[in-house]
Design an enzyme around this catalytic site. Structure first.
Site, PDB file in Angstrom:
ATOM      1  N   THR A  19       8.004   5.098   0.958  1.00  0.00           N
ATOM      2  CA  THR A  19       6.952   5.144   1.926  1.00  0.00           C
ATOM      3  C   THR A  19       5.753   4.241   1.704  1.00  0.00           C
ATOM      4  OG1 THR A  19       7.630   7.342   1.799  1.00  0.00           O
ATOM      5  CG2 THR A  19       5.668   6.920   3.062  1.00  0.00           C
ATOM      6  N   LYS A  48       0.861  -1.180   0.000  1.00  0.00           N
ATOM      7  CA  LYS A  48       0.000   0.000   0.000  1.00  0.00           C
ATOM      8  C   LYS A  48       0.897   1.230   0.000  1.00  0.00           C
ATOM      9  CE  LYS A  48      -0.967   2.769   2.616  1.00  0.00           C
ATOM     10  NZ  LYS A  48      -0.396   4.090   3.059  1.00  0.00           N
ATOM     11  N   SER A  79      -8.948  16.080   7.271  1.00  0.00           N
ATOM     12  CA  SER A  79     -10.279  16.571   7.668  1.00  0.00           C
ATOM     13  C   SER A  79     -11.366  15.625   7.192  1.00  0.00           C
ATOM     14  CB  SER A  79     -10.506  17.983   7.149  1.00  0.00           C
ATOM     15  OG  SER A  79     -10.077  18.106   5.811  1.00  0.00           O
TER      16      SER A  79
END
Lengths: 383, 383
Positions: free
Chosen positions: A179, A168, A383
């Site tokens: 990453t 992933k 958010s």
């Protein structure tokens, strides 16, 4: 097939409720042996997430019985409590599977700076253990997605043995390593030192050369587990080659699904005095925001390539540099070359070739264009 | 007032036809003495534009009579022909002004990899010379704009003497120096070695710490010309301070007008073991695309600050790091601190404070947010 393509492994992927939207968020991969050799490579970021600190410790033994992975929270920058949570996760998996906590690696991905909801995660581990299956690889691959739009798996089968894996990663994609979370499994009968050697050799030229956005994560983890269930011990070179092939495929899939990207850019540095020079120049080009915007606009702006090369310490003479974009040598000897209108940039894959005219070494770095979608996705992420 | 605020200088800014849209694109700044001392600082990019190569040579004498600047073309990566064009530009100005070509600096800005239209540029130099005026500073500042939306000038007047200047730069804004053209003038009576010392001291803590997009240009040029026309020789510290003040103002204006930016971000690193550590950490934070997107979205995503700090070699312990955003310490001891909802990010200026808790040194780096407008502007720049 992913992590269950190789014999001796079971896996599961479930929704534990860590993600508020109810999507799958917890994966479990179990090595049923007969061997439990393992190796791991982790982020070189000095700010390491709790699960990285835990798993590095566990890997010291060269053995792993299981890996618990969660999306929906990185458990990074969470202090002593975060480490306790990683430990508790391993303890729970160990209890359910009847192994030692010191044989269980943990990996997390998601937002930094939030404690994991352990009241959901621990029951999730039990639930996942109940669903373990030899066909669970794909579900596990789905459960580790964050902003990934697709799950990523790869399998290579050779003469009686297999290497498979899942990955992933879509943002914070940069070297050292690139990453992401990756679990590779094999039924080849290989001991821990050889696994480690093959894994490091593979990541150095695959994940380490994927640089989507120059941002190195706190959670990068690549694990390789060997069950020995095939009963075959391949020649080291054959095995290392298969591991590299799986890593290469997964790395390429990461770039192909990078956040907001519309172009996959293959930065190919040739004519370098050393491999290190080639990698340094490739990375500098791959990280140049102005160039990445130009590629997004299908503009073969080679001046931005030269300006990126000029910031490196590599061996080269400015008036001997050559640059090709999709095969057209738009820059020759540091100056204007072939007609830039000849460059066809309509397709997703773009190749930038930088010839340093200083030697015979080379390297390839993969990156993406920089797009308004990348900005949008990453201004709204938390958010 | 810009470059003509100090006595002894005339300037002009005209449209020579280099820009196809007919906007002003050529500036001339002349030092009428009695002294002609000068100093310069140039890009540290190893791929240097022809005018940089020319002007570096000219500056070796420590004297300058005039500077010709053009927008609409960088004359970078243009080979021997580009250098000849820079030379010819200086020759033309020298001829018109009755000075030596070796006393004329040249600076260019615009797209890399295009030859300048000398059939327009050379007549432009004549036209500009005919319009030289003690009030020409503002027109000169306007003529060097590229994607700048406003022209940038600054003036500091002390006891009987003045330092003034103009700057352009909106993209390719990064250190070493921060990508731009700047001409500073003073009527203080200061010799070339002192000018050089004051200019280097000022750029080191101003332009060198402006890092809008991490991209270092091939054309960065900062010149300081002294006419001695005030008849005053200030104390070195006073003079250096005034130069720094003008550079600081111009650097701040560059950030305020950076391409597509909606936030000006002051990255303040404190508690560092050395100034070099503080600068390295500040730059790493300033260049983190994910963080820059988060700030654009008014998201106080301190995890991305920590992940950027973690990629540096600076002295720190991960569990002692503290981060404040607009004064709210959202990260304490490497983990969750004050409530992130307390952070008010509605205004254009945002301050990120990173406390390394490793010493007493500090540094400030200025950068911008990363926006869809930046992407748009830079995918279309050369078309």
């Amino acid at each position: 097939m992913s992590v269950t393509a190789a014999k001796g492994f079971t896996a599961a992927g479930i929704a534990a409720g860590i993600k508020e939207n109810g999507n799958p968020d917890l994966a479990l991969v179990v090595n049923n042996g007969p061997r439990r050799a393992a190796a791991g490579v982790f982020t070189s970021n000095r700010v390491k997430a709790a699960p990285v600190l835990w798993s590095e410790q566990v890997l010291a033994s060269g053995e792993l019985a299981a890996v618990v992975l969660n999306s929906g929270g990185a458990n990074a920058c969470t202090g002593p409590r975060g480490f306790q949570d990683a430990h508790a996760t391993a303890e729970k998996a160990a209890e359910v599977l009847g192994v030692g906590a010191g044989e269980v690696a943990v990996a997390s991905t998601g937002l930094i700076g939030l404690l994991l909801p352990m009241d959901k995660l621990l029951p999730g581990v039990e639930k996942a253990a109940a669903e373990l299956s030899e066909h669970g690889g794909e579900k596990a691959a789905i459960a580790i997605k964050t902003t990934d739009t697709v799950h990523k798996t790869a399998v290579v089968t050779r003469d009686g043995w297999t290497v498979g894996g899942m990955a992933k990663g879509a943002g914070m994609l940069a070297p050292g390593l690139a990453t992401m979370l990756v679990v590779l499994t094999t039924d080849a009968d290989v001991d821990a030192p050889e696994l480690d050697k093959a894994l490091r050799a593979a990541t150095r030229v695959t994940f380490d050369r994927v640089d989507s956005d120059g941002c190195m994560s706190t959670n990068d983890t690549v694990l390789l587990l060997a069950s020995g269930a095939s009963g075959t011990t391949p020649a080291y070179d054959d095995f290392a080659d298969a591991v590299r092939e799986v890593c290469d495929s997964l790395g390429r899939q990461l770039i192909g699904d990078a956040e907001g990207a519309s172009k996959d850019i293959r930065v190919e540095v040739v004519g370098a005095a050393s491999e290190a020079d080639a990698v340094e120049v490739g990375r500098s080009i791959a990280r140049n925001n102005l160039l990445k915007c130009a590629i997004h606009g299908e503009d073969p702006n080679w001046g931005r390539v030269l300006s990126a090369i000029g910031t490196t310490g590599a061996t080269f003479e400015p008036d001997r540099l050559n640059v090709a974009i999709n095969g057209v040598w738009v820059c020759k000897n540091g100056s204007v070359g072939e007609d830039r209108d000849l460059v066809d940039m309509r397709y997703r894959e773009v190749t930038i070739t930088a010839d340093l005219a200083a030697g015979t070494e080379s390297a390839v770095i993969w990156t993406n264009d920089l797009t308004a979608d990348y900005v949008h996705e990453n201004s709204a992420y938390s958010s």
